[in-house]
Design a protein around this motif. Structure first.
Motif, PDB file in Angstrom:
ATOM      1  N   ILE A 109       1.080  -1.131   0.135  1.00 48.28           N
ATOM      2  CA  ILE A 109       0.069   0.061  -0.028  1.00 48.28           C
ATOM      3  C   ILE A 109       0.860   1.156   0.001  1.00 48.28           C
ATOM      4  CG2 ILE A 109      -1.986   1.128   1.052  1.00 48.28           C
ATOM      5  CD1 ILE A 109      -2.903  -1.487   2.132  1.00 48.28           C
ATOM      6  N   PRO A 110       1.187   1.721  -1.202  1.00 55.48           N
ATOM      7  CA  PRO A 110       2.035   2.860  -1.278  1.00 55.48           C
ATOM      8  C   PRO A 110       1.465   3.947  -0.676  1.00 55.48           C
ATOM      9  CG  PRO A 110       1.773   1.753  -3.304  1.00 55.48           C
ATOM     10  CD  PRO A 110       0.814   1.223  -2.444  1.00 55.48           C
ATOM     11  N   GLY A 111       2.180   4.920  -0.056  1.00 49.49           N
ATOM     12  CA  GLY A 111       1.685   6.082   0.541  1.00 49.49           C
ATOM     13  C   GLY A 111       1.113   6.018   2.051  1.00 49.49           C
ATOM     14  N   VAL A 112       1.065   4.743   2.358  1.00 50.42           N
ATOM     15  CA  VAL A 112       0.673   4.780   3.876  1.00 50.42           C
ATOM     16  C   VAL A 112       1.601   4.069   4.735  1.00 50.42           C
ATOM     17  CG1 VAL A 112      -1.358   3.701   5.368  1.00 50.42           C
ATOM     18  CG2 VAL A 112      -1.828   4.320   3.015  1.00 50.42           C
TER      19      VAL A 112
ATOM     20  N   GLN B  57     -13.392   4.717   5.865  1.00 50.06           N
ATOM     21  CA  GLN B  57     -12.011   5.397   6.465  1.00 50.06           C
ATOM     22  C   GLN B  57     -10.946   4.631   5.457  1.00 50.06           C
ATOM     23  OE1 GLN B  57     -11.675   4.897  10.631  1.00 50.06           O
ATOM     24  NE2 GLN B  57      -9.609   6.419  10.317  1.00 50.06           N
TER      25      GLN B  57
ATOM     26  N   LEU C  71      -8.500   6.645   3.015  1.00 58.28           N
ATOM     27  CA  LEU C  71      -7.097   6.424   3.226  1.00 58.28           C
ATOM     28  C   LEU C  71      -6.281   6.193   2.085  1.00 58.28           C
ATOM     29  CD1 LEU C  71      -4.694   6.468   5.485  1.00 58.28           C
ATOM     30  CD2 LEU C  71      -5.157   4.224   5.879  1.00 58.28           C
ATOM     31  N   LEU C  72      -6.750   5.232   1.342  1.00 61.79           N
ATOM     32  CA  LEU C  72      -6.344   4.901  -0.134  1.00 61.79           C
ATOM     33  C   LEU C  72      -6.358   5.894  -0.959  1.00 61.79           C
ATOM     34  CD1 LEU C  72      -7.607   1.243  -0.451  1.00 61.79           C
ATOM     35  CD2 LEU C  72      -5.022   1.901   0.289  1.00 61.79           C
TER      36      LEU C  72
ATOM     37  N   ALA D 163      -3.749   8.392   0.150  1.00 59.50           N
ATOM     38  CA  ALA D 163      -2.244   8.058  -0.076  1.00 59.50           C
ATOM     39  C   ALA D 163      -1.900   7.980  -1.506  1.00 59.50           C
ATOM     40  CB  ALA D 163      -2.155   6.617   0.488  1.00 59.50           C
TER      41      ALA D 163
ATOM     42  N   PHE E  30      -6.246  16.103   2.749  1.00 52.73           N
ATOM     43  CA  PHE E  30      -7.077  15.241   3.288  1.00 52.73           C
ATOM     44  C   PHE E  30      -8.381  15.719   3.673  1.00 52.73           C
ATOM     45  CE2 PHE E  30      -7.705  13.096   7.542  1.00 52.73           C
ATOM     46  CZ  PHE E  30      -7.568  11.816   7.092  1.00 52.73           C
TER      47      PHE E  30
END
Lengths: 253, 439
Positions: free
Chosen positions: A90-93, B404, B408-409, B412, B435
């Motif tokens: 999961i890129p970015g997290v 959520q 989040l995805l 990101a 965000f």
């Protein structure tokens, strides 16, 4: 803790599980073995609530509740954990943000107070040591660019952090060399306790040298065709699945 | 159907009567400059969908295109500070509806030789070196080169930021040009114009932002950027126009030898948005970074046209544009990379990705590489997709609720681009705004 009764399930038009019965009590470790395509991973996925599977018959009860009625996040919060065969990148997290969100959401669901950043840091520090994890992995994006071994280790690390009641390991041994296998197994063994149950899904008995099961079940064509203690796994190692397959066929005729 | 060729558009017919006001206090040769530009514009008029470079803009955009000049508006300091990057500690030059707003700006003592002020003042004083020479496609490759919006801006430009950093000076303090637009009493056209000059070996961090505080209007900004030899520019452009505004911008960057330009553009606002970002690489061993984040919601159209002219050998460029499109919004990406015959050893990477969150959202992507040299490395990749189901399930299986997990995805995916913003304070402000927009 977990009761699977006469579970039938399919993916699209293909029936994969054809009447699984399984009872798992707290503290027990069950191994589910079987040849490729027998339905092992399907069973693991259904326990975690992965979309795409249709349960056509039967039930799964988890601590007295209907597990099939719960969405994946509720299952997680109630204490079900699936260690993925192929952990997702999961890129970015960042790993830390991900874990903190996951842990706090589950705590919220259970009516427990959320952990503050210092509390969370303390909580994960001990787990990092336990898993021998390179702590730089924490600030990296979830699984992104991790080696196969790092991904599997990260799965068990997450399990340690989230402290589930039922751990389902889906072919956690696949793609691991012997050293990584030992580390991952040690992590799982450290998490064994009288309140926690483990289901180990694996093709090979190799992993069971390190995570010693109380029960071994052989899954073929969507049914548990044989159950026994760990000697059953050793027998499979010697004889292969073919012998049991032949016996099952003979009995059916 | 109104035939514009028979009756001149007000933008053309009204020009002479406005010229004296437009050019007040400016040198007479600028009146000629404006008139020449208007003449070029009048030959082609406003674009239509049959003009290749504007094909994704709806016909209505130009049928209802405003031509009335902008009027004043009263804006408070608090309103400026509450904009996305308004709270950043920086030297700030503010323009309201095209006019300089010294009472909202924060002039301060800067190192000797640095000029931060208004373009009109620079033009009046003769310090605006390079003005009008950078935003041009004259003599460049391309069969659809279209400069009518730059011409329209040159004819009508009001004011804008002027930043000059002298030779060898590294300016630590960020500089911010804020264009605020508010149209409470009817629609208008505003034409901001900025000029940024970094002399050889200079360094600067510049934020350019366009903020709408309500109303329907069209803004057609042009920014010219000249980056000298070995100079370093960190540049962030934030577009947060009003919900019903039209924003059609052109940014032209000229890069001399061994210079480095890092740019990040962010598009959150506006109804019809088209940005053209052209980097003209004329010196060897340069680096050019073009990054972009776009969020489309409602009926928004967000169109990014980028263009790299690799005219000389041994240069590198890196381009990453990402879009998140929801509702009935439309995203457009057109990435031109021209590698001229002499530009051997060019290394150009272009990526653009979009996530569509609704069945009615659309994304049009067109990488356009035209390569005339034979020893180059040019790659491009485009993906359009939805959220990855496997990633969503992974997050949910760890206890993160679906809503959520999705947020989040998406976050990101887009926030990844903001990693390239070097000023931490700016990056955090943009991350927070992103965000808030997505969650």
């Amino acid at each position: 803790m977990l009761t699977i009764h006469n579970l039938h399930a399919r993916v699209e038009d293909k029936e994969i599980l054809r009447g699984i019965n399984l009872e798992v009590k707290p503290g027990e470790v069950h191994a589910i073995m079987g040849p490729n395509g027998s339905g092992k991973s399907t069973l693991a996925s259904i326990l975690a609530g992965k979309p795409g599977y249709e349960v056509t018959e039967g039930s799964i009860t988890f601590n007295g509740e209907d597990l099939l009625e719960m969405d994946p996040e509720t299952r997680a919060a109630e204490g079900v954990f699936l260690a993925f065969q192929y952990p997702v990148e999961i890129p970015g997290v960042s790993n830390t943000y991900f874990l903190r969100t996951a842990l706090n959401q589950s705590r919220k669901h259970r009516g427990e107070p959320e952990l503050t950043m210092p509390e969370f840091t303390r909580h994960i520090r001990s787990k990092v040591e336990m898993m021998g994890l390179d702590s730089s992995l924490l600030s990296r994006a979830v699984n992104e660019g991790f080696s196969g071994g790092e991904k599997k280790r990260n799965e068990i690390f997450q399990m340690a952090v989230l402290e589930p009641k039922l751990c389902v390991l889906d072919e956690t041994d696949s793609g691991l060399d012997i050293d990584a296998l030992k580390v991952v197994s040690a992590g799982v063994n450290a998490l064994r306790n009288p309140d926690r149950a483990v289901i180990v899904v694996t093709h090979y008995q190799r992993l069971l040298n390190y995570i010693v099961p109380d029960f071994v079940h052989v899954l073929m064509e969507g049914r548990i065709v044989r159950s026994g203690d760990r000697t059953l796994a050793l027998q499979l190692e010697d004889e292969g699945y073919g012998v049991i397959e032949a016996e099952v066929l003979a009995a059916a005729n | 159907m109104l035939d514009l060729s028979l009756r001149p558009h007000p933008l053309v017919s009204q020009f002479e009567s406005l010229l004296a006001v437009l050019n007040a206090d400016l040198p007479a040769e600028l009146a000629t400059f404006r008139r020449d530009a208007l003449n070029r514009f009048s030959l082609v008029g406003l674009p239509t969908r049959s003009d290749e470079e504007f094909r994704y803009l709806s016909a209505r955009t130009f049928e209802d295109f405003p031509s009335a000049p902008a009027y004043g508006a009263t804006i408070s300091r608090e309103q400026i500070e509450s904009t996305i990057t308004g709270g950043i500690d920086s030297v700030v030059v503010v323009f309201v509806n095209g006019e300089a707003a010294p009472e909202l700006s924060s002039y301060e003592t800067l190192p000797e030789g640095v000029i931060v002020g208004t373009l009109r003042a620079a033009l009046a004083e003769g310090t605006a070196t390079g003005f009008g020479t950078i935003a041009t496609l004259e003599g460049k490759l391309g069969s659809t080169n279209d400069e009518r919006l730059v011409d329209l801006n040159s004819a009508y430009f009001a004011d804008g930021g002027f930043i000059f950093v002298p030779r060898g000076l590294a300016l630590e303090r960020p500089i911010q040009i804020i264009h605020v637009t508010q149209a409470d009493h009817g629609t208008f056209l505003v034409a901001p114009r900025n000029l940024i000059v970094l002399e050889d070996g200079a360094e600067a961090k510049i934020i350019e932002s366009y903020v709408g505080l309500g109303g329907t209007y069209a803004s057609i900004p042009v920014t010219e950027v000249k980056v000298g030899e070995r100079a370093h520019l960190d540049w962030v452009r934030v577009q947060q126009e009003s919900e019903t505004a039209i924003h059609l911008s052109t940014t032209a960057v000229f890069q001399a030898e061994a210079s480095v330009v890092r740019s990040t553009v962010v598009n959150f606002g506006g109804l019809v948005v088209r940005n053209e970002l052209n980097a003209d690489v004329r010196g060897e061993r340069t680096e050019t970074w073009l990054n972009g984040v776009n969020v489309g919601q409602g009926e928004q159209l967000i169109d990014n046209h980028t263009r790299l002219d690799h005219a000389v050998p041994n240069c590198q460029s890196f381009e990453v544009y990402k879009s998140v499109l929801d509702d009935r919004s439309t995203g457009v990406f057109n990435g031109k990379i021209f590698v001229y015959e002499d530009a051997q050893k060019t290394d150009a990477k272009q990526t653009n990705q979009a996530i569509l969150l609704s069945g009615q959202a659309t994304y049009n992507t067109k990488p356009q590489l035209e390569i005339f040299a034979d020893d180059v490395k040019c790659t491009h990749g485009a993906t359009v997709g939805t959220l990855r189901d496997d990633a969503l399930f992974y997050l949910r299986s760890r206890g993160i609720p679906e809503k959520q997990a999705r947020a989040l995805l998406i976050y990101a995916f887009a926030a990844d681009v903001l990693e390239g913003v070097s000023l931490p304070e700016v990056r955090s402000a943009l991350e927070a705004a992103l965000f808030a927009k997505l969650v």
